[in-house]
Design a protein around this motif. Sequence first.
Motif, mmCIF file in Angstrom:
data_model
loop_
_atom_site.group_PDB
_atom_site.id
_atom_site.type_symbol
_atom_site.label_atom_id
_atom_site.label_comp_id
_atom_site.label_asym_id
_atom_site.label_seq_id
_atom_site.Cartn_x
_atom_site.Cartn_y
_atom_site.Cartn_z
ATOM 1 N N THR A 1 -0.629 4.861 -1.734
ATOM 2 C CA THR A 1 -0.725 6.093 -0.934
ATOM 3 C C THR A 1 -0.094 7.304 -1.615
ATOM 4 O O THR A 1 -0.215 8.409 -1.106
ATOM 5 C CB THR A 1 -0.052 5.895 0.443
ATOM 6 O OG1 THR A 1 1.323 5.533 0.252
ATOM 7 C CG2 THR A 1 -0.763 4.810 1.234
ATOM 8 N N ASN A 2 0.581 7.108 -2.736
ATOM 9 C CA ASN A 2 1.244 8.226 -3.416
ATOM 10 C C ASN A 2 0.494 8.687 -4.654
ATOM 11 O O ASN A 2 1.057 9.350 -5.526
ATOM 12 C CB ASN A 2 2.674 7.809 -3.820
ATOM 13 C CG ASN A 2 2.698 6.566 -4.707
ATOM 14 O OD1 ASN A 2 1.641 5.966 -4.925
ATOM 15 N ND2 ASN A 2 3.857 6.202 -5.188
ATOM 16 N N LEU B 1 -9.521 5.267 -0.531
ATOM 17 C CA LEU B 1 -8.706 4.054 -0.628
ATOM 18 C C LEU B 1 -9.262 2.953 0.272
ATOM 19 O O LEU B 1 -9.341 1.787 -0.125
ATOM 20 C CB LEU B 1 -7.255 4.365 -0.247
ATOM 21 C CG LEU B 1 -6.422 5.121 -1.282
ATOM 22 C CD1 LEU B 1 -5.061 5.491 -0.689
ATOM 23 C CD2 LEU B 1 -6.220 4.290 -2.550
ATOM 24 N N PRO C 1 -7.404 8.885 1.963
ATOM 25 C CA PRO C 1 -7.434 7.652 2.751
ATOM 26 C C PRO C 1 -8.828 7.045 2.831
ATOM 27 O O PRO C 1 -8.981 5.819 2.834
ATOM 28 C CB PRO C 1 -6.937 8.100 4.124
ATOM 29 C CG PRO C 1 -6.096 9.305 3.856
ATOM 30 C CD PRO C 1 -6.753 9.988 2.699
ATOM 31 N N GLN D 1 0.549 7.116 4.756
ATOM 32 C CA GLN D 1 0.890 8.301 3.976
ATOM 33 C C GLN D 1 1.837 9.214 4.739
ATOM 34 O O GLN D 1 2.810 9.730 4.185
ATOM 35 C CB GLN D 1 -0.381 9.075 3.608
ATOM 36 C CG GLN D 1 -1.186 8.470 2.479
ATOM 37 C CD GLN D 1 -2.380 9.328 2.108
ATOM 38 O OE1 GLN D 1 -2.720 10.281 2.818
ATOM 39 N NE2 GLN D 1 -3.030 8.995 1.007
ATOM 40 N N MET E 1 0.828 -1.206 0.000
ATOM 41 C CA MET E 1 0.000 0.000 0.000
ATOM 42 C C MET E 1 0.863 1.255 0.000
ATOM 43 O O MET E 1 0.548 2.239 -0.682
ATOM 44 C CB MET E 1 -0.943 -0.012 1.205
ATOM 45 C CG MET E 1 -2.045 -1.049 1.106
ATOM 46 S SD MET E 1 -3.255 -0.978 2.448
ATOM 47 C CE MET E 1 -2.338 -1.705 3.800
ATOM 48 N N GLY E 2 1.972 1.218 0.758
ATOM 49 C CA GLY E 2 2.866 2.364 0.784
ATOM 50 C C GLY E 2 3.548 2.605 -0.554
ATOM 51 O O GLY E 2 3.817 3.744 -0.929
ATOM 52 N N TYR F 1 -4.488 4.051 6.438
ATOM 53 C CA TYR F 1 -3.963 4.650 5.203
ATOM 54 C C TYR F 1 -3.345 6.021 5.480
ATOM 55 O O TYR F 1 -2.329 6.390 4.886
ATOM 56 C CB TYR F 1 -5.080 4.778 4.164
ATOM 57 C CG TYR F 1 -5.092 3.656 3.156
ATOM 58 C CD1 TYR F 1 -4.045 3.484 2.254
ATOM 59 C CD2 TYR F 1 -6.150 2.760 3.092
ATOM 60 C CE1 TYR F 1 -4.051 2.453 1.329
ATOM 61 C CE2 TYR F 1 -6.168 1.728 2.174
ATOM 62 C CZ TYR F 1 -5.115 1.582 1.288
ATOM 63 O OH TYR F 1 -5.127 0.565 0.372
ATOM 64 N N ARG F 2 -3.963 6.766 6.389
ATOM 65 C CA ARG F 2 -3.428 8.098 6.711
ATOM 66 C C ARG F 2 -2.041 7.981 7.344
ATOM 67 O O ARG F 2 -1.116 8.742 7.016
ATOM 68 C CB ARG F 2 -4.383 8.832 7.654
ATOM 69 C CG ARG F 2 -3.898 10.202 8.089
ATOM 70 C CD ARG F 2 -3.661 11.122 6.893
ATOM 71 N NE ARG F 2 -3.040 12.364 7.296
ATOM 72 C CZ ARG F 2 -3.726 13.470 7.638
ATOM 73 N NH1 ARG F 2 -5.050 13.449 7.627
ATOM 74 N NH2 ARG F 2 -3.095 14.554 7.990
#
Length: 245
Positions: free
Chosen positions: A129-130, A138, A135, A192, A124-125, A188-189
Motif C-alpha cells: 500500500t506504500n 492492487l 487500490p 492505506q 499488504m500494509g 486496500y483503501r
Amino acid sequence: MLIPIVVFQGQRIPRQRSVWGHIFVAALVANAIPYLLFAVAEQQIGSNIAGVINSTTPLWTLLLGFLVGIDRHVTAPKAAGFGLGFLGVVVMFGPWDSAGEVASWGGLACLAAALSYAISYLYMGRYLTNRGISPLMLSASQLTAATLILTCVMTATGREHVAWRADALIGVLVLGILGTGAAYVLNYRIIQDDGPAIASTVTYLLPIVAVILGWAVLQETVTIAVILGVALVLVGIALTRRKPA
C-alpha cells in the motif's frame, strides 16, 4: 470485474518483479489459503462457529502487528475496542450450543484461515500500500494472481464434474463482483488510510450486515441478543478509531 475497469481507466499494470512477488504472496495468504480452508471447514462445522472464529482476525492482526513492530501504538481504548468487537460477534452468533465444533478439525481450519487473513493485512500494509499504486490496480492484480494460483492447484489435483446450474452461477457472480471484487478495492483503501489493524475490524461488521439483510430480505427474527451484539460491535469499532487528544 476489476480488470475491464482498470483497462477502461487506462491504469498502468505494475512492471516490477518485486511488486508482483509481493502481490503473489498477498494472494496466497489473503485469498488462496483462507478461501480453501473455509470451504473445507464449513463442510464440518456450522456457519455460526465459522463466523465467530473468523472474527478473531482483528485480534490476530493487532497481536501480530505489535509483535513484529508494524503497529505498536496500542492504547487502552483501542485494545478495549478490539475486545468489545469480538465479544459483540460472540453474542450475536451464540456459539455456546455448538462449542464442541470449535475444537474440531473444521474449527482449526477456520482458525488457520483467520490467522492467514491477519498475516495478509499486515503484509499488504507493509509491502504493497506504500508504493503509490491505486487500490483498484492492487486489487485487480492480487485477485488475478489468486486465480492463477488456484487454477494451478485445480489442474494438479484433478477436476470433478461441474453442474452448470443457474442459481450456482448467479451465486458465484454475486460473491465475485461484490463480496470479492468491490470489497477488495475498499479493503486496500482502508489499509492505506487507517493501517492494517483498523482495516481488519471490518470482520466485526460482517455479522451486522448479515443480520440487517436477513431481517430485510429473509424476514429473519432479530433477537435481543443480536441487538446487544450489534451495539457492542459498534461501540468497539468506535473505540478502535478513537484518536488521542
